[in-house]
Design a protein around this motif. Structure first.
Motif, PDB file in Angstrom:
ATOM      1  N   GLY A 166       0.816  -1.208   0.000  1.00 25.17           N
ATOM      2  CA  GLY A 166       0.000   0.000   0.000  1.00 25.17           C
ATOM      3  C   GLY A 166       0.847   1.255   0.000  1.00 25.17           C
ATOM      4  O   GLY A 166       0.536   2.239  -0.681  1.00 25.17           O
ATOM      5  N   LEU A 167       1.941   1.221   0.764  1.00 24.58           N
ATOM      6  CA  LEU A 167       2.861   2.358   0.786  1.00 24.58           C
ATOM      7  C   LEU A 167       3.509   2.574  -0.586  1.00 24.58           C
ATOM      8  O   LEU A 167       3.635   3.707  -1.060  1.00 24.58           O
ATOM      9  CB  LEU A 167       3.948   2.126   1.836  1.00 24.58           C
ATOM     10  CG  LEU A 167       3.495   2.085   3.303  1.00 24.58           C
ATOM     11  CD1 LEU A 167       4.639   1.627   4.193  1.00 24.58           C
ATOM     12  CD2 LEU A 167       2.992   3.448   3.754  1.00 24.58           C
ATOM     13  N   VAL A 168       3.898   1.465  -1.226  1.00 24.98           N
ATOM     14  CA  VAL A 168       4.544   1.568  -2.535  1.00 24.98           C
ATOM     15  C   VAL A 168       3.569   2.103  -3.576  1.00 24.98           C
ATOM     16  O   VAL A 168       3.908   2.979  -4.384  1.00 24.98           O
ATOM     17  CB  VAL A 168       5.110   0.203  -2.971  1.00 24.98           C
ATOM     18  CG1 VAL A 168       5.740   0.318  -4.363  1.00 24.98           C
ATOM     19  CG2 VAL A 168       6.137  -0.299  -1.974  1.00 24.98           C
ATOM     20  N   VAL A 169       2.329   1.580  -3.568  1.00 22.26           N
ATOM     21  CA  VAL A 169       1.318   2.059  -4.518  1.00 22.26           C
ATOM     22  C   VAL A 169       1.052   3.543  -4.307  1.00 22.26           C
ATOM     23  O   VAL A 169       0.955   4.317  -5.272  1.00 22.26           O
ATOM     24  CB  VAL A 169       0.014   1.237  -4.383  1.00 22.26           C
ATOM     25  CG1 VAL A 169      -1.110   1.886  -5.189  1.00 22.26           C
ATOM     26  CG2 VAL A 169       0.231  -0.186  -4.846  1.00 22.26           C
ATOM     27  N   ALA A 170       0.934   3.963  -3.060  1.00 26.84           N
ATOM     28  CA  ALA A 170       0.703   5.380  -2.767  1.00 26.84           C
ATOM     29  C   ALA A 170       1.868   6.228  -3.271  1.00 26.84           C
ATOM     30  O   ALA A 170       1.656   7.318  -3.817  1.00 26.84           O
ATOM     31  CB  ALA A 170       0.504   5.580  -1.271  1.00 26.84           C
ATOM     32  N   TYR A 171       3.082   5.736  -3.105  1.00 27.14           N
ATOM     33  CA  TYR A 171       4.250   6.478  -3.596  1.00 27.14           C
ATOM     34  C   TYR A 171       4.212   6.597  -5.118  1.00 27.14           C
ATOM     35  O   TYR A 171       4.473   7.676  -5.673  1.00 27.14           O
ATOM     36  CB  TYR A 171       5.523   5.781  -3.154  1.00 27.14           C
ATOM     37  CG  TYR A 171       6.785   6.427  -3.696  1.00 27.14           C
ATOM     38  CD1 TYR A 171       7.345   7.534  -3.074  1.00 27.14           C
ATOM     39  CD2 TYR A 171       7.391   5.930  -4.850  1.00 27.14           C
ATOM     40  CE1 TYR A 171       8.493   8.138  -3.573  1.00 27.14           C
ATOM     41  CE2 TYR A 171       8.538   6.532  -5.357  1.00 27.14           C
ATOM     42  CZ  TYR A 171       9.078   7.629  -4.724  1.00 27.14           C
ATOM     43  OH  TYR A 171      10.202   8.224  -5.229  1.00 27.14           O
ATOM     44  N   LEU A 172       3.885   5.507  -5.803  1.00 26.16           N
ATOM     45  CA  LEU A 172       3.842   5.523  -7.267  1.00 26.16           C
ATOM     46  C   LEU A 172       2.752   6.458  -7.789  1.00 26.16           C
ATOM     47  O   LEU A 172       2.893   7.041  -8.868  1.00 26.16           O
ATOM     48  CB  LEU A 172       3.615   4.101  -7.794  1.00 26.16           C
ATOM     49  CG  LEU A 172       4.765   3.112  -7.577  1.00 26.16           C
ATOM     50  CD1 LEU A 172       4.350   1.712  -7.980  1.00 26.16           C
ATOM     51  CD2 LEU A 172       6.003   3.553  -8.348  1.00 26.16           C
ATOM     52  N   LEU A 173       1.671   6.581  -7.012  1.00 18.46           N
ATOM     53  CA  LEU A 173       0.561   7.443  -7.428  1.00 18.46           C
ATOM     54  C   LEU A 173       0.689   8.859  -6.867  1.00 18.46           C
ATOM     55  O   LEU A 173      -0.221   9.672  -7.064  1.00 18.46           O
ATOM     56  CB  LEU A 173      -0.769   6.834  -6.978  1.00 18.46           C
ATOM     57  CG  LEU A 173      -1.138   5.473  -7.583  1.00 18.46           C
ATOM     58  CD1 LEU A 173      -2.435   4.955  -6.983  1.00 18.46           C
ATOM     59  CD2 LEU A 173      -1.246   5.559  -9.106  1.00 18.46           C
ATOM     60  N   SER A 174       1.780   9.129  -6.171  1.00 17.03           N
ATOM     61  CA  SER A 174       1.992  10.434  -5.524  1.00 17.03           C
ATOM     62  C   SER A 174       0.866  10.775  -4.545  1.00 17.03           C
ATOM     63  O   SER A 174       0.471  11.930  -4.399  1.00 17.03           O
ATOM     64  CB  SER A 174       2.123  11.543  -6.586  1.00 17.03           C
ATOM     65  OG  SER A 174       3.225  11.293  -7.435  1.00 17.03           O
ATOM     66  N   ALA A 175       0.365   9.738  -3.883  1.00 18.75           N
ATOM     67  CA  ALA A 175      -0.693   9.908  -2.889  1.00 18.75           C
ATOM     68  C   ALA A 175      -0.076   9.864  -1.490  1.00 18.75           C
ATOM     69  O   ALA A 175       1.081   9.445  -1.330  1.00 18.75           O
ATOM     70  CB  ALA A 175      -1.739   8.805  -3.051  1.00 18.75           C
ATOM     71  N   PRO A 176      -0.799  10.304  -0.456  1.00 17.22           N
ATOM     72  CA  PRO A 176      -0.267  10.218   0.907  1.00 17.22           C
ATOM     73  C   PRO A 176       0.066   8.777   1.281  1.00 17.22           C
ATOM     74  O   PRO A 176      -0.748   7.875   1.095  1.00 17.22           O
ATOM     75  CB  PRO A 176      -1.421  10.766   1.768  1.00 17.22           C
ATOM     76  CG  PRO A 176      -2.201  11.634   0.847  1.00 17.22           C
ATOM     77  CD  PRO A 176      -2.108  10.987  -0.508  1.00 17.22           C
ATOM     78  N   LEU A 177       1.278   8.567   1.793  1.00 20.97           N
ATOM     79  CA  LEU A 177       1.722   7.210   2.111  1.00 20.97           C
ATOM     80  C   LEU A 177       0.868   6.572   3.194  1.00 20.97           C
ATOM     81  O   LEU A 177       0.592   5.373   3.160  1.00 20.97           O
ATOM     82  CB  LEU A 177       3.192   7.239   2.534  1.00 20.97           C
ATOM     83  CG  LEU A 177       4.202   7.684   1.475  1.00 20.97           C
ATOM     84  CD1 LEU A 177       5.619   7.576   2.026  1.00 20.97           C
ATOM     85  CD2 LEU A 177       4.073   6.856   0.211  1.00 20.97           C
ATOM     86  N   TYR A 178       0.436   7.391   4.170  1.00 20.50           N
ATOM     87  CA  TYR A 178      -0.383   6.845   5.251  1.00 20.50           C
ATOM     88  C   TYR A 178      -1.694   6.262   4.719  1.00 20.50           C
ATOM     89  O   TYR A 178      -2.164   5.221   5.187  1.00 20.50           O
ATOM     90  CB  TYR A 178      -0.700   7.932   6.290  1.00 20.50           C
ATOM     91  CG  TYR A 178       0.253   7.957   7.444  1.00 20.50           C
ATOM     92  CD1 TYR A 178       0.183   7.002   8.441  1.00 20.50           C
ATOM     93  CD2 TYR A 178       1.233   8.939   7.547  1.00 20.50           C
ATOM     94  CE1 TYR A 178       1.053   7.019   9.518  1.00 20.50           C
ATOM     95  CE2 TYR A 178       2.119   8.968   8.609  1.00 20.50           C
ATOM     96  CZ  TYR A 178       2.024   7.996   9.591  1.00 20.50           C
ATOM     97  OH  TYR A 178       2.891   8.011  10.648  1.00 20.50           O
ATOM     98  N   ILE A 179      -2.286   6.930   3.729  1.00 16.72           N
ATOM     99  CA  ILE A 179      -3.550   6.449   3.171  1.00 16.72           C
ATOM    100  C   ILE A 179      -3.345   5.094   2.503  1.00 16.72           C
ATOM    101  O   ILE A 179      -4.116   4.144   2.709  1.00 16.72           O
ATOM    102  CB  ILE A 179      -4.124   7.471   2.159  1.00 16.72           C
ATOM    103  CG1 ILE A 179      -4.375   8.815   2.852  1.00 16.72           C
ATOM    104  CG2 ILE A 179      -5.410   6.926   1.541  1.00 16.72           C
ATOM    105  CD1 ILE A 179      -5.360   8.747   3.980  1.00 16.72           C
ATOM    106  N   GLY A 180      -2.296   4.999   1.689  1.00 18.77           N
ATOM    107  CA  GLY A 180      -2.018   3.729   1.025  1.00 18.77           C
ATOM    108  C   GLY A 180      -1.739   2.610   2.001  1.00 18.77           C
ATOM    109  O   GLY A 180      -2.252   1.499   1.858  1.00 18.77           O
ATOM    110  N   GLY A 181      -0.925   2.893   3.024  1.00 21.65           N
ATOM    111  CA  GLY A 181      -0.623   1.883   4.021  1.00 21.65           C
ATOM    112  C   GLY A 181      -1.848   1.464   4.813  1.00 21.65           C
ATOM    113  O   GLY A 181      -2.039   0.280   5.097  1.00 21.65           O
ATOM    114  N   ALA A 182      -2.690   2.443   5.167  1.00 19.94           N
ATOM    115  CA  ALA A 182      -3.897   2.140   5.938  1.00 19.94           C
ATOM    116  C   ALA A 182      -4.859   1.274   5.142  1.00 19.94           C
ATOM    117  O   ALA A 182      -5.419   0.288   5.660  1.00 19.94           O
ATOM    118  CB  ALA A 182      -4.584   3.437   6.364  1.00 19.94           C
ATOM    119  N   VAL A 183      -5.065   1.617   3.880  1.00 18.50           N
ATOM    120  CA  VAL A 183      -5.977   0.834   3.038  1.00 18.50           C
ATOM    121  C   VAL A 183      -5.475  -0.602   2.912  1.00 18.50           C
ATOM    122  O   VAL A 183      -6.246  -1.567   3.061  1.00 18.50           O
ATOM    123  CB  VAL A 183      -6.124   1.488   1.651  1.00 18.50           C
ATOM    124  CG1 VAL A 183      -6.877   0.551   0.698  1.00 18.50           C
ATOM    125  CG2 VAL A 183      -6.854   2.819   1.760  1.00 18.50           C
ATOM    126  N   ALA A 184      -4.181  -0.769   2.634  1.00 22.17           N
ATOM    127  CA  ALA A 184      -3.625  -2.110   2.461  1.00 22.17           C
ATOM    128  C   ALA A 184      -3.681  -2.915   3.754  1.00 22.17           C
ATOM    129  O   ALA A 184      -4.035  -4.101   3.749  1.00 22.17           O
ATOM    130  CB  ALA A 184      -2.185  -2.011   1.956  1.00 22.17           C
TER     131      ALA A 184
END
Length: 287
Positions: free
Chosen positions: A57-75
């Motif tokens: 989730g963190l990696v996807v958020a980074y690739l999409l230039s989205a907040p890392l916390y959001i990606g990590g939380a969703v995953a």
């Protein structure tokens, strides 16, 4: 005396130390509360799996230039809920479902990470943890997510406790045991996301399990176990940060090692298993 005061106050002149101490205390309290449920319900392995599942989730958020916390939380939350669903739907043991999803999700994260050609310090920081590098924005996110977790636990503490200790009795009394189980897994996912900035994905399970396990060696009642777990987490956070500051050591590892040392002390000297426990005293009296 003046030297001792200076040792305690001098580090607080730095903004990164102030933010790191606040974040470590927030993370410690949230992990201590959820950790008690994790230990009592035997979910330590799930905590390890969900922490690693946050990585893709963190990696996807980074690739999409989205907040890392959001990606990590969703995953993390999605994986925690998926573990519960697969276990119930497939009628598998929890550890079997965890093993499958743990390996799959983390492998997916490593695969995505391998596509990034540049050195990414942000993502590596989440793997290893760096609470002293936390920003004001990160601290706000940690505080908000931590507050949400604590409020939900406070409101539903009786129901969660009943479902944890006696799921059959809770179901017979009309409580939605399955929903409460999914809620606990979701809270575990959010707690892990809150914690990984402090100690990293690799060691976050220690923040969840060690204070609660230490408290279990010292007290019996649930309320006291929560209080002792919070105290151990807070003490470890403060001592660990000061140790890392003065000795130039990794902050997350320092906190975890202090918690482990307190666990060892409780195991060796505590009233249940230590040198001064009743069985130990009886053995010495008999000899």
């Amino acid at each position: 005396m003046t030297t001792l005061v200076a040792l305690l106050t001098d580090p607080l002149a730095y903004g990164f130390m102030q933010r790191g101490l606040a974040a470590a205390l927030i993370v410690g309290v949230v992990c201590a509360v959820i950790g008690v449920f994790v230990v009592l319900k035997g979910l330590a392995f799930i905590g390890d799996a969900v922490s690693h599942a946050a990585f893709p989730g963190l990696v996807v958020a980074y690739l999409l230039s989205a907040p890392l916390y959001i990606g990590g939380a969703v995953a993390a939350v999605a994986t925690a809920l998926l573990i519960g669903f697969v276990s119930r739907r497939g009628r598998l043991r929890f550890d079997t479902s965890v093993g499958v999803l743990f390996a799959g999700t983390f492998a997916f994260g490593v695969l995505l990470f391998s596509t990034i050609r540049n050195y990414v310090t942000d993502l590596l920081g989440y793997l290893l943890g760096n609470v002293l590098g936390i920003s004001v924005a990160d601290l706000v996110q940690v505080a908000v997510l931590g507050a949400i977790v604590l409020v939900i636990v406070l409101v539903l503490r009786k129901e969660l406790l009943f479902a944890t200790f006696d799921p059959l009795g809770a179901a017979a009394s009309g409580l939605p045991v399955a929903a409460l189980e999914y809620l606990l897994l979701a809270l575990l996912g959010v707690t892990i996301v809150v914690s990984i900035q402090a100690v990293g994905i690799i060691m976050v399970v220690a923040m969840l399990v060690t204070p609660a396990a230490t408290a279990q060696l010292l007290v019996v009642r649930f309320g006291r176990m929560i209080a002792v777990s919070i105290g151990i987490a807070a003490i470890s956070a403060v001592i660990g940060l000061y140790v890392s500051f003065y000795l130039n050591l990794a902050s997350g590892a320092s906190i975890v090692l202090i918690e482990t040392a307190l666990f060892g002390a409780a195991l060796s000297l505590g009233p249940k298993t230590g040198l001064f426990s009743r069985p130990a005293l009886a053995r010495r009296a008999a000899t």
